[in-house]
Design an enzyme around this catalytic site. Structure first.
Site, mmCIF file in Angstrom:
data_model
loop_
_atom_site.group_PDB
_atom_site.id
_atom_site.type_symbol
_atom_site.label_atom_id
_atom_site.label_comp_id
_atom_site.label_asym_id
_atom_site.label_seq_id
_atom_site.Cartn_x
_atom_site.Cartn_y
_atom_site.Cartn_z
ATOM 1 N N ASP A 1 0.760 -0.981 0.085
ATOM 2 C CA ASP A 1 -0.020 0.063 0.150
ATOM 3 C C ASP A 1 1.011 1.267 -0.011
ATOM 4 O OD1 ASP A 1 -1.336 -2.305 1.013
ATOM 5 O OD2 ASP A 1 -2.910 -0.841 1.889
ATOM 6 N N HIS B 1 -1.209 4.576 -0.537
ATOM 7 C CA HIS B 1 -2.178 5.516 -0.006
ATOM 8 C C HIS B 1 -2.031 6.986 0.110
ATOM 9 C CE1 HIS B 1 -5.229 2.763 1.666
ATOM 10 N NE2 HIS B 1 -4.269 2.148 1.887
ATOM 11 N N ASP C 1 -3.991 -0.204 -3.730
ATOM 12 C CA ASP C 1 -4.110 0.958 -2.839
ATOM 13 C C ASP C 1 -3.152 2.042 -2.974
ATOM 14 O OD1 ASP C 1 -6.119 -0.808 -1.809
ATOM 15 O OD2 ASP C 1 -5.660 -0.602 0.325
ATOM 16 N N ASP D 1 -6.412 7.270 -1.479
ATOM 17 C CA ASP D 1 -7.240 7.526 -0.118
ATOM 18 C C ASP D 1 -6.148 7.491 1.154
ATOM 19 O OD1 ASP D 1 -9.777 7.370 -1.314
ATOM 20 O OD2 ASP D 1 -9.884 5.230 -1.126
ATOM 21 N N ARG D 2 -6.825 8.422 1.993
ATOM 22 C CA ARG D 2 -5.877 8.442 3.423
ATOM 23 C C ARG D 2 -4.983 9.634 3.130
ATOM 24 N NH1 ARG D 2 -9.586 7.974 5.450
ATOM 25 N NH2 ARG D 2 -8.391 7.898 7.705
ATOM 26 N N ASN E 1 -8.344 -3.103 -2.892
ATOM 27 C CA ASN E 1 -9.544 -2.843 -2.589
ATOM 28 C C ASN E 1 -9.917 -1.265 -2.359
ATOM 29 O OD1 ASN E 1 -7.888 -2.590 0.013
ATOM 30 N ND2 ASN E 1 -9.914 -2.212 0.933
ATOM 31 N N HIS E 2 -9.105 -0.130 -2.674
ATOM 32 C CA HIS E 2 -9.623 1.113 -2.511
ATOM 33 C C HIS E 2 -9.532 1.555 -3.898
ATOM 34 C CE1 HIS E 2 -9.093 2.746 1.530
ATOM 35 N NE2 HIS E 2 -8.778 1.624 1.886
ATOM 36 N N HIS F 1 -3.519 -8.157 -3.757
ATOM 37 C CA HIS F 1 -3.816 -7.034 -2.851
ATOM 38 C C HIS F 1 -3.941 -7.700 -1.490
ATOM 39 C CE1 HIS F 1 -4.024 -3.509 -0.746
ATOM 40 N NE2 HIS F 1 -5.310 -3.496 -0.247
ATOM 41 N N ARG G 1 -13.863 -7.230 8.431
ATOM 42 C CA ARG G 1 -13.913 -6.060 7.282
ATOM 43 C C ARG G 1 -15.326 -6.033 7.086
ATOM 44 N NH1 ARG G 1 -8.643 -4.119 5.728
ATOM 45 N NH2 ARG G 1 -6.933 -5.683 6.304
ATOM 46 N N HIS H 1 -2.412 -4.780 1.801
ATOM 47 C CA HIS H 1 -3.670 -4.696 2.468
ATOM 48 C C HIS H 1 -3.734 -4.573 3.994
ATOM 49 C CE1 HIS H 1 -8.095 -4.994 2.405
ATOM 50 N NE2 HIS H 1 -8.170 -6.184 2.901
#
Length: 320
Positions: free
Chosen positions: A66, A68, A94, A97-98, A126-127, A176, A226, A253
């Site tokens: 990730d 991010h 990923d 995001d964040r 997944n993002h 991922h 999750r 992940h």
């Protein structure tokens, strides 16, 4: 007239000089103009659609987890390991995001994929989907950067084309999230229809959402807290790697304090490449190099941030 680099699956490729300009601009943390971004997304989709659900990757390659949107840390990784095309990369999803600079991070990686398609492998996380990015920041960042949702839609159309897994030297399967009770073989991954928004359930969702269970429940499958994917035990990892002639499975992940961690007697490794996740968790970042039949894991700390960087996002803890 600028020389044109012919990329696999591209009918009308961008001049390589144009892509080099985009990469140079993005490395300065400057977002592309919308028309440039639209052109980039259109062209990189042509490259991605030619790739299998299981991308065949030959070593040497550096495997990362990730990111991010942590721009400075991505640049720190390139400083430490090297940039394409001198260094081959496999990113396990990923990208957004964040963090504060998801637009620049994912744009840079897409531009590098377009410029060096055989040197950069990008998997879906997944993002990389519509629902998650509308909740955890990327949609808002796209709107703030381009004053409309059109750029976000361009990115989503690219995300729908990202491969699900990669196979390094026929012995390391990368994704991922993790394994799926619906998938017993790599060949079953190859025939999935990936060109869609990420489903909430099913094998495609599992590949991007599942987690290895190392808490003592070491047998079979169970529900994932999750709310998507599954938890799987060490017996599943041993059976899957044995039946598919794999050394181990590599995935991302999950935040790892030490940047990476081995699970299930060395049959699964989790790699997380966003140090000090959300700018406050304090974890190291990890990456793995694969070359000549050997694999080696490394870590690095968060890069210093520009003193003029005055972002003040309220980042809610979210460790996916």
């Amino acid at each position: 007239m600028a020389a044109v680099q012919q990329y696999p699956g591209m009918c009308c490729p961008c001049p390589s000089s144009d892509v080099d300009v985009w990469i140079s601009q993005l490395k300065k943390k400057q977002a592309l103009e919308y028309q440039q971004l639209e052109n980039l997304c259109s062209k990189v989709k042509e490259v991605l659609t030619e790739e299998s659900n299981v991308v065949e990757v030959s070593s040497p390659v550096t495997v990362c987890g990730d990111l991010h949107g942590q721009f400075y840390d991505l640049m720190e990784l390139f400083t430490i390991v090297g940039e394409p095309p001198e260094t081959n990369y496999l990113f396990m999803g990923d990208y957004v995001d964040r963090g504060y600079y998801s637009v620049q991070v994912v744009s840079l990686l897409l531009a590098m994929k377009l410029r060096y398609p055989q040197r950069v492998t990008l998997l879906r996380g997944n993002h990389e989907c519509r629902l998650t990015t509308q909740v955890y920041g990327f949609y808002d960042e796209c709107y703030a950067t381009y004053q409309s949702c059109d750029a976000w839609k361009c990115f989503m159309s690219v995300f729908d084309c990202l491969p699900l897994t990669a196979l390094i030297d026929d012995v390391i399967l990368c994704m991922h999230g993790g394994l799926s009770p619906s998938l017993e073989s790599i060949d079953q991954i190859r025939v999935l229809d990936r060109f869609q928004e990420l489903p909430h359930e099913g094998p495609m969702s599992d590949l991007l959402w599942s987690d290895p269970d190392d808490s003592g429940w070491r047998v079979g499958w169970r529900d994932n807290a999750r709310g998507a994917g599954f938890m799987w035990g060490s017996d599943v990892s041993h059976d899957f790697t044995y039946s598919n002639n794999l050394a181990f499975v590599s995935r991302a992940h999950q935040v790892q304090d030490a940047g990476y961690n081995w699970y299930h007697d060395g049959k699964v490794i989790t790699i997380f490449s966003a140090p000090n996740y959300c700018y406050r968790v304090g974890n190291l970042a990890g990456y793995m190099t694969v070359e000549d039949g050997t694999h080696t894991c490394y870590t690095f700390e968060a890069a210093p941030r520009d003193a003029s960087d005055t972002h003040s996002k309220n980042l809610t803890p979210y460790f996916c």
